[in-house]
Design a protein around this motif. Structure first.
Motif, mmCIF file in Angstrom:
data_model
loop_
_atom_site.group_PDB
_atom_site.id
_atom_site.type_symbol
_atom_site.label_atom_id
_atom_site.label_comp_id
_atom_site.label_asym_id
_atom_site.label_seq_id
_atom_site.Cartn_x
_atom_site.Cartn_y
_atom_site.Cartn_z
ATOM 1 N N ARG A 1 44.587 36.820 48.621
ATOM 2 C CA ARG A 1 44.320 37.696 49.764
ATOM 3 C C ARG A 1 44.999 39.046 49.566
ATOM 4 N NH1 ARG A 1 45.004 34.511 54.581
ATOM 5 N NH2 ARG A 1 42.808 34.084 54.343
ATOM 6 N N CYS A 2 46.225 39.035 49.075
ATOM 7 C CA CYS A 2 46.954 40.280 48.829
ATOM 8 C C CYS A 2 46.228 41.128 47.782
ATOM 9 C CB CYS A 2 48.378 39.960 48.366
ATOM 10 S SG CYS A 2 49.369 41.413 47.974
ATOM 11 N N MET A 3 45.776 40.496 46.703
ATOM 12 C CA MET A 3 45.058 41.238 45.653
ATOM 13 C C MET A 3 43.766 41.841 46.203
ATOM 14 S SD MET A 3 46.639 41.314 42.729
ATOM 15 C CE MET A 3 45.390 41.597 41.498
ATOM 16 N N GLN A 4 43.054 41.108 47.042
ATOM 17 C CA GLN A 4 41.814 41.631 47.623
ATOM 18 C C GLN A 4 42.100 42.836 48.503
ATOM 19 O OE1 GLN A 4 40.065 38.311 49.649
ATOM 20 N NE2 GLN A 4 39.126 37.490 47.791
ATOM 21 N N GLU A 5 43.213 42.789 49.245
ATOM 22 C CA GLU A 5 43.552 43.897 50.126
ATOM 23 C C GLU A 5 44.010 45.122 49.347
ATOM 24 O OE1 GLU A 5 46.511 42.253 52.687
ATOM 25 O OE2 GLU A 5 45.058 41.044 53.799
ATOM 26 N N LYS A 6 44.745 44.924 48.255
ATOM 27 C CA LYS A 6 45.313 46.037 47.493
ATOM 28 C C LYS A 6 44.325 46.690 46.531
ATOM 29 C CE LYS A 6 49.483 45.308 49.092
ATOM 30 N NZ LYS A 6 50.070 46.147 50.092
ATOM 31 N N MET A 7 43.317 45.930 46.104
ATOM 32 C CA MET A 7 42.352 46.492 45.152
ATOM 33 C C MET A 7 41.408 47.458 45.870
ATOM 34 S SD MET A 7 42.629 45.473 41.967
ATOM 35 C CE MET A 7 41.016 45.672 41.287
ATOM 36 N N PRO A 8 41.125 48.603 45.262
ATOM 37 C CA PRO A 8 40.165 49.522 45.876
ATOM 38 C C PRO A 8 38.753 48.957 45.762
ATOM 39 C CG PRO A 8 40.833 50.342 43.733
ATOM 40 C CD PRO A 8 41.670 49.125 44.020
ATOM 41 N N PRO A 9 37.841 49.382 46.650
ATOM 42 C CA PRO A 9 36.465 48.881 46.543
ATOM 43 C C PRO A 9 35.810 49.348 45.248
ATOM 44 C CG PRO A 9 36.644 50.565 48.235
ATOM 45 C CD PRO A 9 38.025 50.290 47.750
ATOM 46 N N VAL A 10 34.898 48.547 44.758
ATOM 47 C CA VAL A 10 34.199 48.842 43.510
ATOM 48 C C VAL A 10 33.206 49.980 43.750
ATOM 49 C CG1 VAL A 10 32.673 47.868 41.755
ATOM 50 C CG2 VAL A 10 34.443 46.470 42.768
ATOM 51 N N ASP A 11 33.095 50.891 42.783
ATOM 52 C CA ASP A 11 32.129 51.984 42.872
ATOM 53 C C ASP A 11 30.783 51.457 42.377
ATOM 54 O OD1 ASP A 11 30.811 54.368 43.046
ATOM 55 O OD2 ASP A 11 31.796 55.275 41.311
ATOM 56 N N CYS A 12 29.889 51.168 43.320
ATOM 57 C CA CYS A 12 28.603 50.561 42.975
ATOM 58 C C CYS A 12 27.631 51.543 42.330
ATOM 59 C CB CYS A 12 27.963 49.946 44.216
ATOM 60 S SG CYS A 12 28.834 48.478 44.794
ATOM 61 N N SER A 13 27.906 52.836 42.383
ATOM 62 C CA SER A 13 27.001 53.804 41.762
ATOM 63 C C SER A 13 27.024 53.682 40.236
ATOM 64 C CB SER A 13 27.373 55.230 42.175
ATOM 65 O OG SER A 13 28.667 55.551 41.692
ATOM 66 N N LYS A 14 28.134 53.161 39.684
ATOM 67 C CA LYS A 14 28.248 53.001 38.231
ATOM 68 C C LYS A 14 27.781 51.629 37.766
ATOM 69 C CE LYS A 14 32.176 56.120 37.953
ATOM 70 N NZ LYS A 14 33.591 56.232 37.612
ATOM 71 N N SER A 15 27.402 50.781 38.695
ATOM 72 C CA SER A 15 26.987 49.418 38.371
ATOM 73 C C SER A 15 25.574 49.404 37.784
ATOM 74 C CB SER A 15 27.007 48.572 39.649
ATOM 75 O OG SER A 15 26.467 47.310 39.409
ATOM 76 N N PRO A 16 25.281 48.457 36.885
ATOM 77 C CA PRO A 16 23.917 48.353 36.352
ATOM 78 C C PRO A 16 22.898 48.001 37.441
ATOM 79 C CG PRO A 16 25.410 46.916 35.130
ATOM 80 C CD PRO A 16 26.190 47.519 36.241
ATOM 81 N N ALA B 1 48.653 43.870 41.279
ATOM 82 C CA ALA B 1 49.418 42.708 40.814
ATOM 83 C C ALA B 1 50.911 42.948 41.003
ATOM 84 C CB ALA B 1 49.099 42.421 39.351
ATOM 85 N N LYS B 2 51.354 44.175 40.768
ATOM 86 C CA LYS B 2 52.773 44.496 40.952
ATOM 87 C C LYS B 2 53.143 44.412 42.435
ATOM 88 C CE LYS B 2 56.257 47.779 39.608
ATOM 89 N NZ LYS B 2 56.752 47.977 38.285
ATOM 90 N N ALA B 3 52.254 44.869 43.317
ATOM 91 C CA ALA B 3 52.510 44.827 44.754
ATOM 92 C C ALA B 3 52.527 43.384 45.279
ATOM 93 C CB ALA B 3 51.457 45.640 45.501
ATOM 94 N N CYS B 4 51.757 42.507 44.667
ATOM 95 C CA CYS B 4 51.643 41.112 45.129
ATOM 96 C C CYS B 4 52.455 40.163 44.267
ATOM 97 C CB CYS B 4 50.174 40.691 45.124
ATOM 98 S SG CYS B 4 49.116 41.711 46.145
ATOM 99 N N GLN B 5 53.437 40.666 43.573
ATOM 100 C CA GLN B 5 54.153 39.914 42.545
ATOM 101 C C GLN B 5 54.806 38.624 43.035
ATOM 102 O OE1 GLN B 5 56.976 42.346 40.549
ATOM 103 N NE2 GLN B 5 57.190 40.967 38.839
ATOM 104 N N GLY B 6 55.432 38.604 44.192
ATOM 105 C CA GLY B 6 56.172 37.421 44.635
ATOM 106 C C GLY B 6 55.317 36.346 45.277
ATOM 107 N N GLN B 7 54.037 36.579 45.427
ATOM 108 C CA GLN B 7 53.182 35.633 46.136
ATOM 109 C C GLN B 7 52.411 34.758 45.158
ATOM 110 O OE1 GLN B 7 50.751 37.862 48.817
ATOM 111 N NE2 GLN B 7 52.470 39.015 49.625
ATOM 112 N N SER B 8 51.927 33.611 45.679
ATOM 113 C CA SER B 8 51.112 32.732 44.842
ATOM 114 C C SER B 8 50.063 32.050 45.704
ATOM 115 C CB SER B 8 51.983 31.685 44.146
ATOM 116 O OG SER B 8 52.571 30.853 45.110
ATOM 117 N N GLY B 9 49.047 31.504 45.059
ATOM 118 C CA GLY B 9 48.003 30.759 45.752
ATOM 119 C C GLY B 9 47.122 31.639 46.619
ATOM 120 N N PRO B 10 46.690 31.126 47.769
ATOM 121 C CA PRO B 10 45.783 31.876 48.644
ATOM 122 C C PRO B 10 46.380 33.191 49.133
ATOM 123 C CG PRO B 10 45.861 29.584 49.303
ATOM 124 C CD PRO B 10 46.899 29.764 48.250
#
Length: 183
Positions: free
Chosen positions: A134-149, A121-130
């Motif tokens: 897109r920026c949040m999707q790129e900056k977020m690390p992939p989810v660790d599915c081994s810990k998923s139910p 969120a800090k990295a994508c602070q100045g952007q809005s909308g789509p």
């Protein structure tokens, strides 16, 4: 003959023009007095009063999987709302966004994911909308599915997100639906 035709045509046109006005009937005064909350209608179709009446009751944190995290989230939200109560519109959204950035992730249900979200969120602070999504999707690390139910479902979600990451709006939704169809 012409006069009779003119009168018929005039009355027909007048009745057609008056129909929309007749269709917009108001409730009877007695019905407004008997209603539970007769809030004045504000801007928009439903008005502020109707929107407030539809609010969900507060969630019972004792029944949540992580009561401490639920209470921390509730406390942070109430502090943010108190801090931003004097602002409205875009200023309120910006204020609430700043307040959410101050959330203590140690009380979160998943502290690592919370910290990663704050950094993104800090990295994508100045952007809005789509662009911001897109920026949040790129900056977020992939989810660790081994810990998923349900690791298999989690991996299916990850693959669908990867395939559909370049699409927006209705195209994105239809792409996700295509990915989740049973094969």
């Amino acid at each position: 003959m012409k006069t009779r035709l003119f009168v018929i045509a005039s009355s027909l046109i007048a009745s057609l023009l008056a129909m929309p006005a007749m269709a917009q009937s108001t409730p009877a005064p007695a019905a407004a007095e008997n209603s539970i909350s007769a809030a004045p209608a504000g801007p928009g179709m439903m008005g502020q009063g109707a929107r407030q009446n539809r609010a969900r009751p507060p969630r019972d944190c004792q029944q949540s999987p992580n009561p401490a995290a639920c209470n921390a989230q509730r406390e942070a939200r109430s502090k943010a709302m108190e801090a931003c109560k004097d602002s409205a519109g875009p200023q309120r959204r910006a204020c609430m966004r700043e307040q959410r950035a101050n959330f203590d992730c140690s009380k979160s249900a998943n502290p690592q994911q919370c910290e990663a979200h704050k950094a993104a969120a800090k990295a994508c602070q100045g952007q809005s909308g789509p662009a911001a999504r897109r920026c949040m999707q790129e900056k977020m690390p992939p989810v660790d599915c081994s810990k998923s139910p349900n690791p298999q479902r989690c991996e299916q979600h990850q693959k669908a997100r990867e395939v559909c990451k370049d699409k927006l709006g209705p195209d994105h939704k239809s792409c996700l639906r295509e990915q989740f169809k049973t094969k």
